[in-house]
Each structure stands twice: as structure tokens, then as C-alpha cells.
Design a protein around this motif. Structure first.
Motif, PDB file in Angstrom:
ATOM      1  N   ASN A 115       0.947  -1.046   0.079  1.00 37.37           N
ATOM      2  CA  ASN A 115      -0.324  -0.096  -0.441  1.00 37.37           C
ATOM      3  C   ASN A 115       1.191   0.850  -0.279  1.00 37.37           C
ATOM      4  O   ASN A 115       0.416   2.435  -0.618  1.00 37.37           O
ATOM      5  N   LEU A 116       1.925   1.365   0.763  1.00 34.85           N
ATOM      6  CA  LEU A 116       3.119   2.413   0.739  1.00 34.85           C
ATOM      7  C   LEU A 116       3.122   2.775  -0.583  1.00 34.85           C
ATOM      8  O   LEU A 116       3.811   3.831  -1.083  1.00 34.85           O
ATOM      9  N   SER A 117       3.934   1.697  -1.023  1.00 37.02           N
ATOM     10  CA  SER A 117       4.451   1.466  -2.238  1.00 37.02           C
ATOM     11  C   SER A 117       4.226   1.894  -3.207  1.00 37.02           C
ATOM     12  O   SER A 117       4.375   3.142  -4.240  1.00 37.02           O
ATOM     13  N   THR A 118       2.692   1.867  -3.090  1.00 37.58           N
ATOM     14  CA  THR A 118       1.959   1.627  -5.259  1.00 37.58           C
ATOM     15  C   THR A 118       1.398   2.966  -4.717  1.00 37.58           C
ATOM     16  O   THR A 118       0.962   3.881  -5.699  1.00 37.58           O
ATOM     17  N   GLU A 119       0.665   2.984  -3.396  1.00 39.90           N
ATOM     18  CA  GLU A 119      -0.304   4.310  -3.312  1.00 39.90           C
ATOM     19  C   GLU A 119       0.324   5.545  -2.658  1.00 39.90           C
ATOM     20  O   GLU A 119       0.002   6.593  -3.027  1.00 39.90           O
ATOM     21  N   GLY A 120       1.109   5.052  -1.570  1.00 40.12           N
ATOM     22  CA  GLY A 120       1.768   6.513  -0.982  1.00 40.12           C
ATOM     23  C   GLY A 120       2.402   7.159  -1.404  1.00 40.12           C
ATOM     24  O   GLY A 120       2.159   8.435  -1.911  1.00 40.12           O
ATOM     25  N   LEU A 121       2.873   6.335  -2.469  1.00 40.95           N
ATOM     26  CA  LEU A 121       4.182   6.721  -3.468  1.00 40.95           C
ATOM     27  C   LEU A 121       4.295   6.707  -4.756  1.00 40.95           C
ATOM     28  O   LEU A 121       5.307   6.989  -5.382  1.00 40.95           O
ATOM     29  N   LYS A 122       3.598   6.387  -4.929  1.00 36.62           N
ATOM     30  CA  LYS A 122       2.603   6.210  -6.596  1.00 36.62           C
ATOM     31  C   LYS A 122       3.368   5.307  -7.068  1.00 36.62           C
ATOM     32  O   LYS A 122       4.043   5.923  -8.560  1.00 36.62           O
ATOM     33  N   GLY A 123       4.394   4.674  -6.675  1.00 38.30           N
ATOM     34  CA  GLY A 123       4.986   3.458  -7.279  1.00 38.30           C
ATOM     35  C   GLY A 123       5.264   1.939  -7.814  1.00 38.30           C
ATOM     36  O   GLY A 123       3.576   2.192  -8.319  1.00 38.30           O
ATOM     37  N   GLU A 124       5.428   1.237  -8.532  1.00 33.38           N
ATOM     38  CA  GLU A 124       5.650   0.220  -8.908  1.00 33.38           C
ATOM     39  C   GLU A 124       6.185  -0.574  -8.330  1.00 33.38           C
ATOM     40  O   GLU A 124       7.615  -0.252  -7.774  1.00 33.38           O
ATOM     41  N   LEU A 125       5.748  -2.144  -7.646  1.00 33.09           N
ATOM     42  CA  LEU A 125       6.550  -3.287  -6.713  1.00 33.09           C
ATOM     43  C   LEU A 125       6.136  -4.488  -8.350  1.00 33.09           C
ATOM     44  O   LEU A 125       5.902  -4.640  -8.761  1.00 33.09           O
ATOM     45  N   TYR A 126       7.216  -4.719  -8.112  1.00 32.39           N
ATOM     46  CA  TYR A 126       7.703  -6.217  -9.382  1.00 32.39           C
ATOM     47  C   TYR A 126       8.297  -6.880  -7.835  1.00 32.39           C
ATOM     48  O   TYR A 126       9.066  -6.576  -7.273  1.00 32.39           O
ATOM     49  N   ILE A 127       7.151  -8.047  -7.994  1.00 31.96           N
ATOM     50  CA  ILE A 127       7.922  -9.388  -7.381  1.00 31.96           C
ATOM     51  C   ILE A 127       8.232 -10.641  -7.871  1.00 31.96           C
ATOM     52  O   ILE A 127       7.109 -10.478  -8.689  1.00 31.96           O
ATOM     53  N   VAL A 128       9.112 -10.772  -8.325  1.00 32.86           N
ATOM     54  CA  VAL A 128       8.717 -12.398  -8.683  1.00 32.86           C
ATOM     55  C   VAL A 128       9.960 -13.303  -7.407  1.00 32.86           C
ATOM     56  O   VAL A 128      11.454 -13.753  -6.790  1.00 32.86           O
ATOM     57  N   SER A 129       9.285 -14.766  -7.889  1.00 32.75           N
ATOM     58  CA  SER A 129       9.879 -15.597  -7.183  1.00 32.75           C
ATOM     59  C   SER A 129       9.196 -16.892  -7.520  1.00 32.75           C
ATOM     60  O   SER A 129       8.246 -17.128  -7.879  1.00 32.75           O
ATOM     61  N   ARG A 130      10.174 -17.918  -7.909  1.00 32.57           N
ATOM     62  CA  ARG A 130      10.719 -19.082  -8.735  1.00 32.57           C
ATOM     63  C   ARG A 130      10.219 -18.810 -10.042  1.00 32.57           C
ATOM     64  O   ARG A 130      10.482 -18.000 -10.530  1.00 32.57           O
ATOM     65  N   ARG A 131       8.791 -19.034 -10.449  1.00 27.74           N
ATOM     66  CA  ARG A 131       8.097 -19.061 -12.228  1.00 27.74           C
ATOM     67  C   ARG A 131       7.132 -17.806 -11.922  1.00 27.74           C
ATOM     68  O   ARG A 131       6.387 -17.785 -12.562  1.00 27.74           O
ATOM     69  N   GLY A 132       6.384 -17.169 -10.464  1.00 28.75           N
ATOM     70  CA  GLY A 132       5.380 -16.135 -10.291  1.00 28.75           C
ATOM     71  C   GLY A 132       6.642 -14.699 -10.969  1.00 28.75           C
ATOM     72  O   GLY A 132       7.130 -14.476 -10.010  1.00 28.75           O
ATOM     73  N   ILE A 133       5.735 -13.769 -10.903  1.00 27.03           N
ATOM     74  CA  ILE A 133       5.474 -12.766 -10.620  1.00 27.03           C
ATOM     75  C   ILE A 133       4.258 -12.200 -10.787  1.00 27.03           C
ATOM     76  O   ILE A 133       2.982 -12.193 -10.980  1.00 27.03           O
TER      77      ILE A 133
END
Lengths: 286, 105
Positions: free
Chosen positions: A226-244
Motif C-alpha cells: 500500500n505504501l509503495s503503490t499508493e503512498g509513493l505512487k510507485g511500482e512494485l515488482y516481485i518475482v519468486s520462482r515462476r511467479g511474477i
């Protein structure tokens, strides 16, 4: 020699896909020849995220006994220089005025305070390079991410880097650990999930915890989201094994499943926009 | 004699990981003193997870742990975690005030 060719522009997902492919190729080459060979001669531009991934893999393979690295530098002078400055391929302690170069640290099982100390050092450097409007938001995000790595990943080598782009007024932060991925951790704890991307979703939304009788867990990553996408109007990428999982301000979450090359570990990449006013994290902490 | 520990000497200016808190309390619980003062002077930040872990470790510790010099930031994070306990209908382990620190509820 493994040829590295990045996309034009700065589509983060495309860069990550290239990096994961190259990492898998490096591993294959290592098992066949005990060597690493990379050709970056045609790289004309790059963003930090693929470099930290490839750099971590090089570090890992050297630790596993790789005998040499053959490395062709970019032909373009400014790209070559910048790559050297950020510490590619082995990381460096030297930092620039607007970036924290690639930092690797190996897990020391004897040192329970290791991750806390490493992130403290990184935070001290980052704070001097970013605008005050970020307040304590980056501390909060890095704190919760590093705590998750410390608690769950059992990594061999973790890597961090950050860069502030003054003209674009954005901060990119990359954190990678080559330990147990989120889906693998869920499998080890018999937590059901539907595909690796679903495992990431369950972790980030705080729907499950691997700790028994711990109702107070799961808030940390959800607040990071919530903080990174809404509070800081940002983008968050998480990659773990085959999932993105890709989260962007004001948009629905995007999920992908890699079909060919899985990532060993978990990679988190944040692109945060400088807020107009100083952020109060308590507006976002649940 | 009350043993006083400056937390920055243990953690640095920021406290980020649960394991560093649990490890610290493990050491704390093994000292002879029954009453220990933890000095938060110059601690700028404690993560939500660490604040939660601190409360749990303090609750099970047999030592009388007293906090001093908590900044607004630190106080707010502890208060926030206590509110989360309340919202989840879980027993709140401590009452909190900036002057008195965390006192068993």
C-alpha cells in the motif's frame, strides 16, 4: 559466450526476463565448463534491475567454484563507465552521488544481527541520496522486506542496490536473495496455492503465514504494498520462482507465470516517485 | 544496581529484523540483573515487525525491562502495534506512554 541483449526503453519486466534467462544460461555453462562468460558488448542502455540479478548469480557461481569469468564490456563508453561505477560484476563498496552500488552479502549463520546491520548500513547511505519527502517510507519498506528475507529465505547471497534519478524524480530499489522462494517456502509448510503467482499474492496480501499461532504477522508486506503503490505512487515488482506480481498505483495487480526459466530466490524491485509532501507512514500502516 | 543498555550499541540507529530482537532478548535474559533499562536514545526507527517481536519478547521475559528516551517515531510504532492487537481482539500486552515506556497491562 552468453550474449546479453537488453530491450530498448525501460520496461522493467522485459529487463527482468532477460536477466533471468541469462542467469539460467550462466548456470548451465557453469555446470558444463566451470566458467562464466558474458558478452555485454552490445548493451546500449540499462536500468539497475537486471544487473543486480546477474551480479548475484556471478557471485554465487564463484562461491560454488567457478574458475574464471570472461566478461566483454559494453562498447558504448558511458554505459561501460556506469556499469563499472555501480560495481558490476562483483559489487563494490564505492557509491556515487545518486546511487548505492551493488552490494552483496553472504549469509553468516553465526551472526544473528547480520541482516539488521547490513540494512542499517545501506539505509544510512540511501538517506543521504534521496529527497526528504520520502520520510520514513523507505525505511519501512526495506525493513519489512529484509525481515522477510532474514526470517524465511535461508539465502546464500543477498544483494541490494538503489538509485535516485533526479530528472525523473524517482528512486529504484532492488533487493534479491537467492534462497528459498515464496512458493517453495509454502510447499515446505504445506500451504496450498494455485501456481507460483498465487503464492506471491497470498504472501503480499498477508492471507497466510508460515508461523503457527501468529495472528500478528502478515501486516508488513501488505503495508509495503500500500505504501509503495499508493503512498509513493510507485511500482512494485516481485518475482519468486515462476511467479511474477506487478503492482502499479491506481491499477489492478498484474500476475504472470514464467514458463521456461524460473528464478531461484525472490527478487523485489521498487520504483518510487518522489512525493510532493513528506510522507507520513502512519497514514498507510494498518 | 540497574543495568542500562544503549540500544544503538546493539542495533544501530534502526531496528529492522525480528531475529535481532529475539537474539537481543536471549542475551538479556541470561544476565544476572533483574531490572534492566533499555535506552532508546538515538534509535530513529523500529519496524512494525520488530515492535511486535519486542512486545512478545518483553512479555515472556522474567526481567523487569524499562524503556527510556523513546522518540515520537518509536512510541508511535509501538502504539500502532498495540492498536493492531486491539483491532484483532487479541489481548494487548502493554499499556504504553512516552514517559513510562511499555508497562504490562
Amino acid at each position: 559466450m552468453i550474449k546479453v541483449e537488453f530491450p530498448h526503453g525501460d520496461d522493467i519486466l522485459e529487463y527482468i526476463s532477460v536477466a533471468i534467462k541469462v542467469m539460467n544460461e550462466m548456470e548451465e555453462e557453469f555446470y558444463k565448463t566451470k566458467q562464466i562468460s558474458l558478452d555485454l558488448s552490445s548493451v546500449k542502455w540499462f536500468i539497475p534491475c537486471p544487473m543486480i540479478l546477474m551480479s548475484n548469480k556471478i557471485r554465487e557461481l564463484l562461491d560454488h567454484g567457478a574458475q574464471s569469468i570472461m566478461y566483454k564490456e559494453p562498447e558504448k563508453e558511458n554505459v561501460r563507465e556506469h556499469l563499472q561505477k555501480i560495481g558490476f560484476p562483483l559489487g563494490t563498496k564505492e557509491d556515487g552521488s545518486s546511487y548505492v552500488s551493488i552490494k552483496h552479502f553472504r549469509k553468516n549463520l553465526e551472526d544473528k544481527n547480520q541482516v539488521n546491520r547490513e540494512v542499517n548500513e545501506l539505509m544510512t547511505i540511501i538517506e543521504k541520496k534521496i529527497p526528504f519527502q520520502f520520510g520514513e517510507s523507505i525505511k519501512y519498506i526495506l525493513g519489512e522486506l529484509s525481515d522477510n528475507i532474514d526470517e524465511h529465505s535461508n539465502f546464500e547471497c543477498a544483494s541490494l542496490m538503489a538509485q535516485y534519478f533526479p530528472k525523473k524524480e524517482i528512486v529504484d530499489i532492488a533487493v534479491f536473495d537467492n534462497g528459498v522462494s515464496i512458493p517453495k517456502l509454502f510447499e515446505e509448510h504445506n500451504i496450498p496455492f494455485d501456481g507460483d503467482r498465487d503464492a506471491i499474492k497470498k504472501a503480499v496480501w498477508g492471507e497466510v503465514t508460515t508461523k503457527k499461532n501468529e495472528e500478528m504477522r502478515g501486516f508488513g508486506l501488505r503495508t509495503c504494498k500500500n505504501l509503495s503503490t499508493e503512498g509513493l505512487k510507485g511500482e512494485l515488482y516481485i518475482v519468486s520462482r515462476r511467479g511474477i506480481l506487478i503492482l502499479k498505483s491506481g491499477k489492478e495487480p498484474i500476475f504472470y507465470e514464467l514458463d521456461k526459466n524460473p528464478l531461484k530466490g525472490t527478487f523485489i524491485y521498487l520504483r518510487l516517485r518522489t512525493p510532493k509532501k513528506k510522507v507520513n507512514i502512519y497514514d498507510w500502516v494498518e | 544496581m540497574v543495568n542500562k543498555i544503549l540500544l544503538t550499541s546493539q542495533f544501530g540507529n534502526n531496528i529492522f529484523t525480528r531475529s535481532s530482537i529475539s537474539n537481543f532478548f536471549r542475551k538479556l535474559n541470561s544476565v544476572k540483573d533483574k531490572k534492566i533499562t533499555l535506552d532508546f536514545k538515538d534509535v530513529e526507527f523500529i519496524s512494525r515487525s520488530c515492535a511486535d517481536e519486542y512486545l512478545k519478547q518483553k512479555k515472556i521475559s522474567k526481567k523487569k525491562v524499562i524503556e527510556v528516551n523513546m522518540s515520537n517515531n518509536i512510541y508511535n510504532m509501538f502504539r500502532n502495534v498495540c492498536v493492531q492487537y486491539e483491532n484483532m481482539n487479541l489481548p494487548i500486552p502493554f499499556t504504553i506512554s512516552q514517559e513510562r515506556g511499555l508497562v504490562l497491562a
